[in-house]
Write a protein that holds these residues in place. Structure first.
Motif, PDB file in Angstrom:
ATOM      1  N   SER A   1       0.675  -1.101   0.051  1.00 39.22           N
ATOM      2  CA  SER A   1      -0.005   0.033   0.110  1.00 39.22           C
ATOM      3  C   SER A   1       0.744   1.313  -0.028  1.00 39.22           C
ATOM      4  N   ASP A   2       1.764   1.366   0.942  1.00 34.85           N
ATOM      5  CA  ASP A   2       2.530   2.421   1.142  1.00 34.85           C
ATOM      6  C   ASP A   2       3.614   2.723  -0.107  1.00 34.85           C
ATOM      7  N   VAL A   3       3.830   1.636  -0.922  1.00 33.16           N
ATOM      8  CA  VAL A   3       4.841   1.656  -1.996  1.00 33.16           C
ATOM      9  C   VAL A   3       3.945   2.242  -3.054  1.00 33.16           C
ATOM     10  N   THR A   4       2.714   1.708  -3.340  1.00 34.66           N
ATOM     11  CA  THR A   4       1.734   2.088  -4.400  1.00 34.66           C
ATOM     12  C   THR A   4       1.217   3.624  -4.274  1.00 34.66           C
ATOM     13  N   TYR A   5       0.936   4.151  -3.092  1.00 41.43           N
ATOM     14  CA  TYR A   5       0.666   5.260  -2.807  1.00 41.43           C
ATOM     15  C   TYR A   5       0.798   5.872  -1.428  1.00 41.43           C
ATOM     16  N   MET A   6       1.159   7.137  -1.437  1.00 45.84           N
ATOM     17  CA  MET A   6       1.745   7.705  -0.190  1.00 45.84           C
ATOM     18  C   MET A   6       0.954   8.776   0.142  1.00 45.84           C
ATOM     19  N   GLU A   7       0.728   9.229   1.208  1.00 44.44           N
ATOM     20  CA  GLU A   7      -0.175  10.238   1.846  1.00 44.44           C
ATOM     21  C   GLU A   7       0.605  11.169   2.806  1.00 44.44           C
ATOM     22  N   ARG A   8       0.995  12.426   2.827  1.00 45.80           N
ATOM     23  CA  ARG A   8       1.484  13.158   3.831  1.00 45.80           C
ATOM     24  C   ARG A   8       0.384  14.200   4.402  1.00 45.80           C
ATOM     25  N   THR A   9       0.452  14.550   5.607  1.00 50.54           N
ATOM     26  CA  THR A   9      -0.490  15.841   6.155  1.00 50.54           C
ATOM     27  C   THR A   9       0.731  16.864   6.755  1.00 50.54           C
ATOM     28  N   GLY A  10       0.245  18.312   6.474  1.00 44.29           N
ATOM     29  CA  GLY A  10       1.089  19.110   7.134  1.00 44.29           C
ATOM     30  C   GLY A  10       2.300  19.585   6.498  1.00 44.29           C
ATOM     31  N   VAL A  11       2.397  19.085   5.127  1.00 44.73           N
ATOM     32  CA  VAL A  11       3.546  19.323   4.280  1.00 44.73           C
ATOM     33  C   VAL A  11       3.384  20.418   3.160  1.00 44.73           C
ATOM     34  N   SER A  12       2.152  21.009   3.040  1.00 48.73           N
ATOM     35  CA  SER A  12       1.887  21.986   2.316  1.00 48.73           C
ATOM     36  C   SER A  12       1.069  23.146   2.970  1.00 48.73           C
ATOM     37  N   ASP A  13       1.171  24.494   2.351  1.00 54.50           N
ATOM     38  CA  ASP A  13       0.316  25.430   3.005  1.00 54.50           C
ATOM     39  C   ASP A  13      -0.755  25.738   2.069  1.00 54.50           C
ATOM     40  N   MET A  14      -0.992  24.892   1.076  1.00 55.16           N
ATOM     41  CA  MET A  14      -2.150  25.253  -0.064  1.00 55.16           C
ATOM     42  C   MET A  14      -3.016  23.899   0.162  1.00 55.16           C
ATOM     43  N   TYR A  15      -2.635  22.708   0.729  1.00 52.94           N
ATOM     44  CA  TYR A  15      -3.420  21.623   0.787  1.00 52.94           C
ATOM     45  C   TYR A  15      -3.487  20.923   2.122  1.00 52.94           C
ATOM     46  N   GLU A  16      -4.438  20.108   2.608  1.00 51.09           N
ATOM     47  CA  GLU A  16      -4.338  19.716   3.840  1.00 51.09           C
ATOM     48  C   GLU A  16      -3.288  18.409   3.788  1.00 51.09           C
ATOM     49  N   LYS A  17      -3.847  17.552   2.858  1.00 49.16           N
ATOM     50  CA  LYS A  17      -3.032  16.154   2.382  1.00 49.16           C
ATOM     51  C   LYS A  17      -2.516  16.488   1.229  1.00 49.16           C
ATOM     52  N   VAL A  18      -1.170  15.599   0.950  1.00 46.36           N
ATOM     53  CA  VAL A  18      -0.602  15.786  -0.109  1.00 46.36           C
ATOM     54  C   VAL A  18      -0.454  14.019  -0.389  1.00 46.36           C
ATOM     55  N   GLY A  19      -1.126  13.477  -1.565  1.00 48.98           N
ATOM     56  CA  GLY A  19      -0.694  12.190  -1.887  1.00 48.98           C
ATOM     57  C   GLY A  19      -0.245  11.919  -3.423  1.00 48.98           C
ATOM     58  N   TRP A  20       0.559  10.729  -3.598  1.00 48.31           N
ATOM     59  CA  TRP A  20       0.840  10.568  -4.851  1.00 48.31           C
ATOM     60  C   TRP A  20       1.223   9.276  -5.055  1.00 48.31           C
ATOM     61  N   PRO A  21       1.114   8.518  -6.160  1.00 43.63           N
ATOM     62  CA  PRO A  21       1.314   7.300  -6.689  1.00 43.63           C
ATOM     63  C   PRO A  21       2.951   7.093  -6.376  1.00 43.63           C
ATOM     64  N   ASN A  22       3.469   6.032  -5.677  1.00 45.77           N
ATOM     65  CA  ASN A  22       4.620   6.216  -5.169  1.00 45.77           C
ATOM     66  C   ASN A  22       5.695   5.157  -5.450  1.00 45.77           C
ATOM     67  N   LYS A  23       5.261   4.269  -6.710  1.00 44.76           N
ATOM     68  CA  LYS A  23       6.226   3.287  -6.860  1.00 44.76           C
ATOM     69  C   LYS A  23       7.558   4.153  -7.675  1.00 44.76           C
ATOM     70  N   PHE A  24       7.415   4.968  -8.563  1.00 46.16           N
ATOM     71  CA  PHE A  24       8.321   5.583  -9.322  1.00 46.16           C
ATOM     72  C   PHE A  24       8.726   6.818  -8.881  1.00 46.16           C
ATOM     73  N   THR A  25       9.519   6.988  -7.863  1.00 48.82           N
ATOM     74  CA  THR A  25       9.608   8.370  -7.760  1.00 48.82           C
ATOM     75  C   THR A  25      11.008   8.830  -7.813  1.00 48.82           C
ATOM     76  N   GLY A  26      11.960   7.974  -8.400  1.00 52.76           N
ATOM     77  CA  GLY A  26      13.258   8.379  -9.021  1.00 52.76           C
ATOM     78  C   GLY A  26      14.096   8.497  -7.609  1.00 52.76           C
ATOM     79  N   ASP A  27      15.317   9.131  -7.648  1.00 59.66           N
ATOM     80  CA  ASP A  27      16.054   9.049  -6.610  1.00 59.66           C
ATOM     81  C   ASP A  27      16.210  10.514  -6.482  1.00 59.66           C
ATOM     82  N   TRP A  28      15.889  10.868  -4.929  1.00 60.60           N
ATOM     83  CA  TRP A  28      15.659  12.195  -4.818  1.00 60.60           C
ATOM     84  C   TRP A  28      16.681  12.376  -3.352  1.00 60.60           C
ATOM     85  N   SER A  29      17.670  11.338  -3.083  1.00 61.46           N
ATOM     86  CA  SER A  29      18.561  11.152  -2.036  1.00 61.46           C
ATOM     87  C   SER A  29      19.551  12.390  -1.770  1.00 61.46           C
TER      88      SER A  29
END
Length: 489
Positions: free
Chosen positions: A323-351
């Motif tokens: 579930s968390d690999v397919t879809y991830m959701e975070r709260t409190g990370v945006s001034d514009m939206y209460e929740k931020v969610g995204w398809p999460n399998k292919f998120t590249g390298d952001w290390s």
């Protein structure tokens, strides 16, 4: 050495694939490597790729507009709602035929250039494999299509091919698969090139499609069984997340993939980037950091609420590690939206703090092997055996042996449909799987959509080819021998 994309008017050029380019072994091996460059190019475009062709058309039961449900341009919406026309960007097949032309060149010249038999077989096997793979996509997406088996070269005349019946396209796929298997006899080259396993994965996929979607008869079930018996029964990785870890690419669960890295021109393109949030929509302290949000330009696609709900329920009730690999959701990370969610399998390298689209394009993985076997048993009405294969995938997901126990026909069908959806989301094959299973109308009934594309309306399509794409208007304008797919404009 590749043909320039020209929407199949196929204008000849003295600079393309002339015989003085095929002198020694390096010319042929270089051209063989070029096949995969062209294949990667065909699947990396913004609108022409496996996601648009093989999953977005599953429709609004699974996919919705991205950020704040406000994005998607007309091309995306036309595919999502099956309201296609000849001007929709996704209906172009140009890059696929460019790849086929590269294969044709290798097939034509490899036999006559001096090289070892081993190298010749490597080159021919890869060319036949990729040509089969590409024609398989063309036949499923467009149906009738030109079958071109010789490279475009200067002949002093222009060639304007017409569309061959889809049966001829499928026949060529079958022939090329067998030709590939005569030349490729091991898995030594790994997942980025033709192997016995990935050729047989294609063969099984093709055979199941021909049996279920094309009503080809029981001989295709025999073909599928023979192909799957020839595939290495590879154990799945213990952690679903490890399959998609950019630091774990080409892992043992990957049967066939297109290699992508940050030094490769492909890294900044493909459908994957459309799942990622824009940097201005996420607080600076949460951008591309551990526990934060991957950010890039803008999020155009997100899962529909119904599908998100399925993933959340599966996590809560069954501890589904996908579930968390397919879809991830975070709260409190945006001034514009209460929740931020995204398809999460292919998120590249952001290390490093900057997102690099380093994910390979995964075309076959061994979880599909088990699902193909389950599907084969389902068609044979061997429902207990189907559950045995299906439960290999389910056990990794839920940490429980024999997760599925009911062996009725309907329960096995529902389990196949659900596990394919939860296991392979974002990977671009669900549309075809659901057509094979006869489940697409159940999950997202296209024929009941009104012309506006709003689900649940009145009216309905009388298009006899609702499951195919039209071909592009520009191709028809350039080539008078091409005719539009019946039912489309």
């Amino acid at each position: 050495m590749a043909m320039a994309g020209c929407e199949l008017d196929i204008v000849n050029s003295d600079q393309l694939n002339t015989t003085n380019m095929w002198v020694d072994e390096s010319d042929v091996t270089g051209a063989t490597t070029g096949i995969y460059f062209e294949l990667r190019n065909a699947f990396r475009q913004n609108y022409t790729n496996q996601f648009f062709w093989g999953e977005l058309r599953v429709g609004p039961a699974m996919w919705d507009r991205g950020t704040n449900r406000s994005l998607m341009d007309s091309d995306m919406l036309e595919v999502l709602h099956s309201l296609l026309n000849g001007g929709t960007s996704s209906v172009s097949w140009t890059n696929l035929y460019t790849c086929i032309n590269q294969c044709n060149s290798v097939i034509k010249y490899a036999p006559s250039v001096e090289m070892s038999d081993e190298t010749r077989s490597y080159c021919l096997g890869n060319a036949y494999f990729v040509r089969a793979y590409v024609y398989y996509w063309i036949a499923r997406v467009w149906g009738d299509a030109p079958v071109i088996l010789t490279p475009t070269e200067s002949t002093g005349r222009e060639i304007y091919p017409s569309r061959s019946p889809r049966a001829e396209v499928y026949a060529q796929v079958a022939q090329d698969i067998e030709s590939a298997l005569t030349h490729i006899t091991s898995n030594a080259k790994g997942c980025y090139y033709a192997t016995v396993d990935n050729i047989n994965m294609l063969k099984a996929d093709f055979a199941l499609w021909m049996y279920a979607a094309q009503k080809g008869g029981d001989s295709y079930l025999t073909m599928a069984g023979e192909a799957l018996d020839a595939v290495t029964r590879t154990p799945l990785l213990g952690k679903f997340a490890d399959v998609f870890d950019v630091k774990n690419k080409a892992n043992k669960e990957i049967a066939f993939a297109l290699h992508v890295d940050a030094t490769n021109e492909v890294h900044s393109a493909s459908y994957i980037q459309r799942f990622i949030w824009g940097s201005t929509q996420v607080k600076a302290s949460y951008r591309n950091v551990e526990g934060g949000v991957p950010v890039s330009s803008n999020q155009w696609f997100c899962y529909a609420d119904e599908f998100i709900g399925e993933l959340k329920r599966n996590k809560e009730q069954n501890n589904d590690q996908r579930s968390d690999v397919t879809y991830m959701e975070r709260t409190g990370v945006s001034d514009m939206y209460e929740k931020v969610g995204w398809p999460n399998k292919f998120t590249g390298d952001w290390s490093s703090g900057t997102l690099l689209y380093d994910d390979d394009l995964i075309l076959y993985r061994y979880a599909q092997y088990y699902m193909f076997r389950a599907e084969l048993y389902y068609y044979r009405k061997q429902y207990k055996e189907a559950l045995g294969e299906l439960n290999v995938v389910a056990q990794r997901a839920y940490g429980k042996a024999d997760f599925y126990t009911s062996a009725t026909q309907q329960d096995v069908l529902e389990a196949l449909a659900a596990e394919n959806r939860w296991e392979f989301a974002e990977e671009g094959n669900l549309w075809f799987t659901y057509i094979r299973l006869g489940y697409i109308d159940t999950y997202c009934p296209l024929k009941y959509w009104p012309n506006t594309g709003v689900e649940g309306g009145v009216g309905g399509s009388t298009n006899p080819n609702i499951y195919l794409f039209p071909i592009s208007t520009s191709a028809i304008n350039k080539n008078s021998n091409l005719r539009q797919t019946e039912g489309w404009s």
